[in-house]
Design a protein around this motif. Structure first.
Motif, mmCIF file in Angstrom:
data_model
loop_
_atom_site.group_PDB
_atom_site.id
_atom_site.type_symbol
_atom_site.label_atom_id
_atom_site.label_comp_id
_atom_site.label_asym_id
_atom_site.label_seq_id
_atom_site.Cartn_x
_atom_site.Cartn_y
_atom_site.Cartn_z
ATOM 1 N N MET A 1 -4.384 7.540 -4.512
ATOM 2 C CA MET A 1 -3.001 7.205 -4.181
ATOM 3 C C MET A 1 -2.890 5.711 -3.881
ATOM 4 S SD MET A 1 -1.963 10.441 -1.739
ATOM 5 C CE MET A 1 -0.220 10.080 -1.819
ATOM 6 N N ALA A 2 -1.764 5.140 -4.210
ATOM 7 C CA ALA A 2 -1.583 3.695 -4.079
ATOM 8 C C ALA A 2 -1.214 3.350 -2.648
ATOM 9 C CB ALA A 2 -0.506 3.218 -5.053
ATOM 10 N N GLN A 3 -2.200 3.228 -1.814
ATOM 11 C CA GLN A 3 -1.993 2.812 -0.424
ATOM 12 C C GLN A 3 -2.905 1.615 -0.194
ATOM 13 O OE1 GLN A 3 -1.930 6.120 2.489
ATOM 14 N NE2 GLN A 3 -2.033 7.511 0.722
ATOM 15 N N PRO A 4 -2.425 0.412 -0.441
ATOM 16 C CA PRO A 4 -3.306 -0.755 -0.504
ATOM 17 C C PRO A 4 -4.044 -1.065 0.791
ATOM 18 C CG PRO A 4 -0.981 -1.394 -0.520
ATOM 19 C CD PRO A 4 -1.018 0.076 -0.731
ATOM 20 N N PHE A 5 -3.531 -0.601 1.914
ATOM 21 C CA PHE A 5 -4.188 -0.915 3.186
ATOM 22 C C PHE A 5 -4.875 0.321 3.786
ATOM 23 C CE2 PHE A 5 -1.321 -4.393 2.606
ATOM 24 C CZ PHE A 5 -1.982 -5.485 3.151
ATOM 25 N N ARG A 6 -5.061 1.352 2.959
ATOM 26 C CA ARG A 6 -5.774 2.540 3.413
ATOM 27 C C ARG A 6 -7.261 2.341 3.171
ATOM 28 N NH1 ARG A 6 -3.982 6.724 6.486
ATOM 29 N NH2 ARG A 6 -2.197 7.076 5.084
ATOM 30 N N LEU A 7 -8.071 2.571 4.180
ATOM 31 C CA LEU A 7 -9.515 2.479 4.025
ATOM 32 C C LEU A 7 -10.026 3.636 3.173
ATOM 33 C CD1 LEU A 7 -10.417 1.547 7.716
ATOM 34 C CD2 LEU A 7 -10.322 0.013 5.741
ATOM 35 N N SER A 8 -11.098 3.406 2.488
ATOM 36 C CA SER A 8 -11.610 4.414 1.567
ATOM 37 C C SER A 8 -12.243 5.599 2.294
ATOM 38 C CB SER A 8 -12.644 3.785 0.629
ATOM 39 O OG SER A 8 -13.726 3.245 1.383
ATOM 40 N N ARG A 9 -12.581 5.422 3.530
ATOM 41 C CA ARG A 9 -13.145 6.525 4.300
ATOM 42 C C ARG A 9 -12.811 6.313 5.780
ATOM 43 N NH1 ARG A 9 -17.400 3.075 3.269
ATOM 44 N NH2 ARG A 9 -18.615 2.435 5.102
ATOM 45 N N GLY A 10 -13.071 7.361 6.562
ATOM 46 C CA GLY A 10 -12.847 7.259 7.997
ATOM 47 C C GLY A 10 -11.482 7.782 8.411
ATOM 48 N N GLY A 11 -11.307 7.867 9.704
ATOM 49 C CA GLY A 11 -10.063 8.365 10.264
ATOM 50 C C GLY A 11 -10.078 9.870 10.444
ATOM 51 N N ARG A 12 -9.078 10.374 11.162
ATOM 52 C CA ARG A 12 -8.967 11.802 11.415
ATOM 53 C C ARG A 12 -7.893 12.440 10.539
ATOM 54 N NH1 ARG A 12 -11.742 13.088 16.162
ATOM 55 N NH2 ARG A 12 -10.580 15.046 16.384
ATOM 56 N N ILE A 13 -7.432 11.723 9.545
ATOM 57 C CA ILE A 13 -6.451 12.261 8.612
ATOM 58 C C ILE A 13 -7.130 13.230 7.650
ATOM 59 C CG2 ILE A 13 -4.856 10.319 8.722
ATOM 60 C CD1 ILE A 13 -6.266 9.200 6.232
ATOM 61 N N ASP A 14 -6.324 14.108 7.041
ATOM 62 C CA ASP A 14 -6.847 15.071 6.069
ATOM 63 C C ASP A 14 -6.556 14.550 4.669
ATOM 64 O OD1 ASP A 14 -7.584 17.199 4.509
ATOM 65 O OD2 ASP A 14 -6.463 18.702 5.660
ATOM 66 N N ARG A 15 -7.532 13.914 4.058
ATOM 67 C CA ARG A 15 -7.325 13.292 2.754
ATOM 68 C C ARG A 15 -7.152 14.324 1.637
ATOM 69 N NH1 ARG A 15 -8.915 7.625 2.987
ATOM 70 N NH2 ARG A 15 -9.663 7.156 5.087
ATOM 71 N N ALA A 16 -7.445 15.562 1.945
ATOM 72 C CA ALA A 16 -7.230 16.612 0.944
ATOM 73 C C ALA A 16 -5.782 17.094 0.928
ATOM 74 C CB ALA A 16 -8.163 17.791 1.231
ATOM 75 N N ARG A 17 -4.973 16.583 1.836
ATOM 76 C CA ARG A 17 -3.578 17.033 1.930
ATOM 77 C C ARG A 17 -2.645 15.829 1.876
ATOM 78 N NH1 ARG A 17 -3.255 20.734 7.168
ATOM 79 N NH2 ARG A 17 -1.117 21.026 6.389
ATOM 80 N N PRO A 18 -2.447 15.264 0.686
ATOM 81 C CA PRO A 18 -1.552 14.118 0.559
ATOM 82 C C PRO A 18 -0.095 14.543 0.764
ATOM 83 C CG PRO A 18 -2.263 14.833 -1.594
ATOM 84 C CD PRO A 18 -3.054 15.640 -0.603
ATOM 85 N N LEU A 19 0.740 13.569 1.104
ATOM 86 C CA LEU A 19 2.162 13.834 1.301
ATOM 87 C C LEU A 19 2.952 12.589 0.927
ATOM 88 C CD1 LEU A 19 3.065 12.199 4.156
ATOM 89 C CD2 LEU A 19 1.740 14.058 5.161
ATOM 90 N N THR A 20 4.239 12.771 0.741
ATOM 91 C CA THR A 20 5.139 11.647 0.487
ATOM 92 C C THR A 20 6.413 11.820 1.297
ATOM 93 O OG1 THR A 20 6.182 12.726 -1.413
ATOM 94 C CG2 THR A 20 4.291 11.307 -1.871
ATOM 95 N N PHE A 21 6.950 10.699 1.736
ATOM 96 C CA PHE A 21 8.269 10.676 2.368
ATOM 97 C C PHE A 21 8.929 9.364 1.941
ATOM 98 C CE2 PHE A 21 5.393 8.672 5.382
ATOM 99 C CZ PHE A 21 6.101 7.581 5.864
ATOM 100 N N THR A 22 10.139 9.130 2.395
ATOM 101 C CA THR A 22 10.820 7.904 1.980
ATOM 102 C C THR A 22 11.168 7.048 3.187
ATOM 103 O OG1 THR A 22 13.028 8.918 2.069
ATOM 104 C CG2 THR A 22 11.825 9.040 -0.031
ATOM 105 N N PHE A 23 11.153 5.756 2.953
ATOM 106 C CA PHE A 23 11.597 4.774 3.931
ATOM 107 C C PHE A 23 12.621 3.882 3.245
ATOM 108 C CE2 PHE A 23 11.097 0.419 5.696
ATOM 109 C CZ PHE A 23 11.607 0.661 6.960
ATOM 110 N N ASN A 24 13.871 3.966 3.703
ATOM 111 C CA ASN A 24 14.973 3.230 3.061
ATOM 112 C C ASN A 24 15.026 3.506 1.561
ATOM 113 O OD1 ASN A 24 15.673 2.173 5.519
ATOM 114 N ND2 ASN A 24 14.827 0.137 5.136
#
Length: 995
Positions: free
Chosen positions: A1-24
């Motif tokens: 997914m195109a998230q330029p400031f997302r680290l390739s590993r680490g964190g407590r997020i579930d990378r197997a469950r992507p999501l999308t929402f909108t901002f403006n």
């Protein structure tokens, strides 16, 4: 997914469950476990809003509930649009729509930014000085302008479709905050077997342990200890874990209010589950472990998007796998930012750290960072930030031995992590009425003397070392549960300590720069200094004049810096300045959570008696009395209100009538001191009232005015059955509880509302005894054995009863108290037994007429909150021998005993067919000039079929001295004449009631 400031590993997020929402309208990608803030940063979005006053570009400052700038409108679906949500708290989910606020026409191009150019005009208090002249401009220009500019976001325009729940709970120990100290406290308390509730505002418990990748607890990684502890707590039957639950208010008697977010994070809104749940918890002991808030540094343009708190940078990196910038400068005056710098470096960022402290004051931390390849500039200040819609650089300079600013240097960066130290979250402690103590060692107010059964632990108490937090939490939890057991835990030492700084040293003219203290309300350091110069020396006055600390974050990031600036201007110590008041809620709470299920039909619920269905089936029309729906009258075919009431009144006086009096308030007063309690609450004496006897009781407020009345029966030496007015039941019970709990806690008395337990059937009229005699067992109904104002227990139709011989009509009467679930059967049996006697059901309108014929008052009709017992002719009830009762002292006030007070009298119109209007004003001379002197007003007015004329009660100045006088009463057409009479129109000797 195109998230330029997302680290390739680490964190407590579930990378197997992507999501999308909108901002403006722009699609934003993220993962399950993200907040809106972390997902925005992962997508390189730093500009998220505009400031309130100057419309300056603003970004994300914090990762937690103290976020002052990133306030978004969140759309969760039709009817679910809500403004002013903190992006750092809102959990990202599929389909969410978010919008920035406070700009036009767009976030990037905002016309309101012209205010930034006009900032020299919009100084602190400008609105107090500007909108004063010309006066006529206020209504047409100033007020509409101010109202249009006020507020952030747009209020919802449609009804809220969600459901909200409310739950009351009790526990032995409530732990607020599930960080290291809170977890240790909950575990220690749970081991004793006591009931424990652990509440934390985050989606998962853990606090700082969720982003601590390097510390160890008892020789294992902090994350492993966290998982084991949560599993242990979750497995215990005596523990309730409440994630996503904010403790927002701490009230008397360890009553703590919690707001649980139940379904906002779920993709489809959680189906039929409530959106939020309000928990009202009564806790035996409370442990407050809510952590601490990091302080921003105050320097020029410190509000640029991309400038955030140092610990928040660490959280975004370690917990969410987001690198907020490629080149990060940490600006600090303390040790905690060094941990954040090391973690950012390990994640791949280019890092520089600027420390205000001298190298000799920084310990070994600078060497550790330099060994990791991080440039460390100790003894440096921050002069200002560069950039527009995102920070591009930080201007720093060394500070010489005498405080002189050296040559400046621009550090290029796209993110700044700043740390000015820490402030314990003492909000709940202060709400509990605990007294704060200023700790000079950590430059913070910390919990001092507790006012309730409460104890604080960890960072909330000013303890920042991990091992110390765990030890403190364990001790607090064990002590709260009444245990002496201790379970000490070893942990990696934590670098703590900081140098307090209010405004970063600068060589610029401080009146020409804007260094922000309160980010949401655009309050700068020079605004606060101006307020002090203009004479606002109290911190509460400074707060209101500048609006610092008055935004939705309640000053969590701004208060200590503001206090320090005020203290410096006044040349006082911080304790000398004090703090502002910490009021609930701790963080914003939705109206839905507070209202709960009390909406639509439940907003003003209708209460009905067990007889309601019968009355409805027999043609009764109803009226609302307080929350009750009461039978008003029972019309026969062709009858209107007046005809039906006239018939019902005649039936009661000449035969027998039956009335549903179940709505009367009923309170059971039980205990060895019950009689003494009654003596203190009512004006008349109770100690010598024999069991089985009744007495009319009159209750006053502290000011000596009538609050309520009702018949009271003494069931046994230690038990009183108290009745109140229908609308006064809750008020009277609260009045009694207030005195019992706050003034006379030594009395051994228990109060219980029994309004719903007992249904009351009033049987009134000369044939009443004949009707119930064959139905009653165990009670002698003869006048000698059962006189007026007596009470007996027995059975009626085989149902247990408390039978009162009392009357509100002036006729022979009985009030039959039976269990509510058997009331309808008893009512129907009485109706059947009364059929040969012509029994007639009657409603509230007839009851009003009958009692007025006898001159009986109704509290709220003959009283208006300024009426004393003497005003209504009941001064003889006052027990002269009683030492005291509520309101006694006030009865001696000069205005209460002065001549000219309004007194209850009767009025008979010269035209017997004219029924006066209730509320009509009374004068002595209708020809007097306007404004006329009003003598009083009509309180009750009816047509009396038994008197064959109209009757009225009134409150008139010196009314008892005017007997026989003619007065003038207003009518829709002018005035009519009426004669003052005694307020008893029928059977003045009371012979009928004693039949």
């Amino acid at each position: 997914m195109a998230q330029p400031f997302r680290l390739s590993r680490g964190g407590r997020i579930d990378r197997a469950r992507p999501l999308t929402f909108t901002f403006n309208g722009r699609t934003v990608q993220g993962y399950h476990g993200d907040t809106v803030a972390s997902a925005l940063l992962a997508n390189g979005i730093h500009l998220v809003g505009r400031s309130f006053k100057y419309h300056r570009p603003r970004g994300i400052l914090s990762h937690g509930p103290d976020e002052p700038s990133a306030l978004l409108s969140v759309d969760r679906g039709p009817g679910r649009v809500e403004p002013n949500n903190r992006a750092s708290v809102v959990e990202a989910r599929d389909g969410l729509k978010t919008l920035s606020q406070n700009h036009w026409p767009s976030l990037e191009v905002d016309v309101g930014a012209v205010n930034d150019l006009l900032s020299p005009v919009f100084v602190a208090g400008f609105y107090y000085k500007t909108f004063m002249w010309p006066r006529k401009f206020w209504d047409k220009v100033y007020e509409p302008f101010i109202r249009a500019a006020a507020g952030l976001g747009k209020a919802p325009a449609v009804a809220d479709p969600d459901r909200y729940a409310n739950r009351h709970a009790h526990c032995d120990v409530l732990v607020v905050g599930a960080g290291p100290a809170g977890l240790a406290a909950a575990l220690a308390a749970a081991r004793t077997g006591k009931r424990v509730i652990l509440a934390d505002e985050g989606p998962e418990p853990g606090g700082s342990l969720l982003h601590d990748l390097t510390s160890e607890i008892d020789g294992r990684p902090a994350a492993a200890w966290l998982a084991e502890t949560l599993a242990d707590l979750d497995a215990r039957e005596n523990v309730i874990l409440l994630p996503r639950t904010t403790a927002f208010g701490y009230y008397n008697h360890n009553h703590v209010a919690l707001a649980e977010r139940v379904t906002d994070h779920l993709p489809a809104g959680g189906g039929q589950a409530p959106r939020e749940r309000l928990w009202q918890v009564r806790a035996g002991e409370v442990v407050l472990a809510g952590g601490a808030h990091e302080r921003p540094l105050v320097f020029a343009d410190n509000d640029r998007p991309g400038i955030m708190l140092a610990e928040s940078v660490r959280v975004f990196v370690n917990r969410y796998g987001v690198l907020p910038g490629r080149r990060i400068v940490f600006a600090t005056a303390g040790a905690s930012a060094y941990r954040a710098a090391l973690d950012a470096k390990a994640a791949g960022a280019e890092v520089t750290l600027v420390d205000l402290r001298l190298e000799t004051d920084c310990g070994a931390e600078p060497a550790r960072l330099r060994a990791a390849g991080i440039e460390v500039l100790t003894g440096h200040t921050v002069l200002g930030a560069k950039g527009g819609k995102r920070v591009t650089g930080l201007l720093v300079a060394p500070i010489g031995p005498e405080g002189r600013i050296g040559t400046s240097r621009l550090l290029s960066c796209d993110c700044v992590g700043m740390s000015g130290g820490w402030t314990p979250a003492v909000h709940l402690f202060s709400q509990s009425r605990g007294k704060l103590h200023y700790d000079w060692d950590i430059d913070a107010f910390v919990p001092g003397t507790s006012a309730q059964a409460e104890r604080s632990a960890g960072a909330a108490k000013g303890t920042y070392d991990l091992a110390a937090c765990l030890t403190e939490g364990d001790a607090a939890g064990a002590a709260a549960a009444g245990s002496d057991a201790r379970h000490p835990l070893a942990a990696t030492p934590t670098a703590t300590g900081f140098q307090p700084v209010r405004v970063m040293p600068t060589d610029a003219n401080p009146t020409k720069i804007r260094a922000f203290v309160d980010f949401q309300n655009d309050v700068t350091a020079k605004d606060i200094k101006l307020a002090v110069r203009e004479g606002f020396h109290s911190i509460e006055h400074v707060k209101r004049y500048t609006t610092t600390g008055m935004a939705t974050d309640q000053g969590k990031t701004s208060n200590m810096n503001a206090l320090g600036i005020v203290a410096g201007q006044l040349d006082k110590t911080l304790p000398g300045v004090g703090t502002t008041t910490f009021r609930p809620p701790y963080t914003p709470v939705t109206f839905g959570a507070l209202v709960g299920p009390a909406r639509h039909a439940l907003f003003d619920p209708i209460r009905t008696t067990p007889i309601h269905g019968w009355a409805e089936a027999h043609g009764a029309l109803f009226e609302n009395v307080a929350l009750w729906r009461r039978a008003w009258y029972f019309p026969k075919p062709g009858e209107d209100l007046h005809a039906a009431v006239a018939r019902e009144c005649k039936a009661v006086r000449e035969g027998v009538g039956i009335f549903d009096a179940s709505t009367l308030g009923k309170i059971e007063i039980v205990g060895p001191d019950a009689a003494e309690f009654m003596n203190r609450m009512y004006i008349n004496p109770w100690a010598k009232l024999e069991p089985g006897r009744c007495r009319y009781g009159l209750m006053l407020k502290e000011d000596g005015y009538i609050l309520d009345d009702g018949v009271v029966a003494r069931v046994s030496p230690e038990c009183f059955h108290v009745t109140t007015t229908t609308g006064g039941a809750a008020r009277v019970l609260a009045h009694m509880e207030d005195y019992l709990q706050t003034e006379w806690p030594d009395l051994d008395v228990f109060l219980t509302s029994t309004t719903e337990q007992w249904a009351v059937i009033a049987l009134q009229g000369p044939k009443a005894r004949a009707v119930i005699e064959p139905l009653v067992d165990g009670i002698d109904l003869s006048p000698q054995a059962f006189p007026h104002m007596a009470m007996r227990t027995g059975t009626i139709c085989g149902v247990p009863t408390r039978l009162f011989r009392v009357s509100f009509t002036g006729e022979l009467g009985f009030e039959i108290n039976v269990p509510s679930d058997q009331a309808l059967a008893v009512w129907e049996a009485i109706m059947e037994a009364g059929r040969p006697h012509g029994i007639t059901p009657y409603g509230t309108e007839t009851m009003h007429v009958l009692r007025a014929e006898k001159g009986y008052i109704i509290v709220g009709q003959e009283t208006d909150g300024t009426v004393t017992p003497d005003d209504v002719g009941l001064a003889g009830m006052i027990a002269k021998a009683k030492k005291d009762f509520v309101g006694k002292r006030s009865l001696a006030r000069p205005d209460v005993v002065a001549k000219g007070r309004k007194q209850l009298i009767g009025l008979v119109t010269d035209d017997p067919k004219l029924v006066l209007d209730e509320g009509a004003q009374i004068v002595a001379d209708p020809g007097q000039p306007i404004p006329m002197r009003m003598l009083g007003h009509v309180t009750s007015s009816y047509w009396s079929a038994n008197c064959q004329r109209s009757i009225a009660l009134a409150l008139v100045a010196d009314g008892r001295d005017l007997m026989g006088r003619t007065l003038h009463v207003t009518t829709p057409d002018g005035f009519t004449t009426a004669t003052v009479a005694e307020p008893v129109f029928l059977d003045p000797k009371g012979e009928r009631i004693n039949a």
